[in-house]
Design an enzyme around this catalytic site. Structure first.
Site, PDB file in Angstrom:
ATOM      1  N   CYS A  17     -36.162  54.288 139.698  1.00 50.80           N
ATOM      2  CA  CYS A  17     -37.294  54.885 139.455  1.00 50.80           C
ATOM      3  C   CYS A  17     -38.406  53.837 138.742  1.00 50.80           C
ATOM      4  CB  CYS A  17     -37.074  56.105 138.952  1.00 50.80           C
ATOM      5  SG  CYS A  17     -38.641  57.155 138.620  1.00 50.80           S
ATOM      6  N   PRO A  18     -39.595  53.955 139.082  1.00 44.04           N
ATOM      7  CA  PRO A  18     -40.443  54.363 140.154  1.00 44.04           C
ATOM      8  C   PRO A  18     -40.480  53.700 141.276  1.00 44.04           C
ATOM      9  CG  PRO A  18     -41.687  53.453 138.570  1.00 44.04           C
ATOM     10  CD  PRO A  18     -40.506  53.152 138.230  1.00 44.04           C
TER      11      PRO A  18
END
Length: 195
Positions: A17-18
């Site tokens: 993430c992201p």
């Protein structure tokens, strides 16, 4: 292993993430409305992240399958016409369709969502003919049957209902708001066949 048809595939394996969301956002821009993107990821948090992103961006999160540690997420790009005004006047709510099915009356449930949407969750015994294929598959349907047309929200089924009526089908009902509000029995990958 069940194969889900997608229009594009994105490799986000090994990314945390992201980055899966960043790459998914970019890939979705290249898709046409209604097309399905398969995102392969290994980050366990990608399921919640991609689902939340799809919903906030107005796209549809279809579901996730896992094979050998790789998560395969399926997202459908939304179209502008899905939020538009409905034109076909003969409509019912999902609860009314459920009553018809429970009564045992002979009805045809026509699901006009994309094949990937249908694979993850659909009404048992429904007929899958995606909206884009309906025109050349009309011969698979009987013009005298009572046909309940369903999609996710009622917009694609509105277009399909109008097309059926214009083609001489006499008993066509659009189910609004569609599978997004269906609480009856379902079949498909979301029912434990695969996660």
């Amino acid at each position: 292993m069940t194969t889900i048809q997608s229009d594009a595939k994105l490799d986000a394996k090994g990314l945390a993430c992201p980055m899966p969301i960043v790459r998914t956002k970019k890939a979705m821009k290249d898709l046409q409305a209604g097309q399905v993107l398969e995102v392969e990821a290994t980050d366990p948090g990608s399921k919640a992240d991609l689902k939340a992103w799809a919903e906030s961006a107005g796209h549809q999160y279809l579901g996730t399958m896992e094979e050998n540690g790789v998560l395969q997420h399926y997202l459908r790009k939304s179209s502008e016409e899905e939020g538009g005004e409905l034109m076909y006047s003969n409509v019912c709510e999902p609860a009314e369709l459920q009553k018809m099915l429970d009564s045992g009356e002979p009805v045809v449930v026509l699901d006009v969502r994309e094949a990937a949407e249908y694979a993850f969750r659909h009404i048992p015994s429904s007929v899958s003919i995606p909206l884009g294929e309906l025109e050349y598959r009309l011969g698979e349907l009987n013009k005298d049957d009572r046909i309940y047309v369903i999609c996710r929200s009622g917009a694609r089924s509105d277009l399909a209902s109008k097309k059926l009526a214009d083609s001489g089908f006499t008993h066509v009902v659009n189910v609004v708001p569609g599978m997004s509000s269906w609480s009856g029995q379902t079949a498909g990958l979301d029912n434990g066949q695969m996660k």
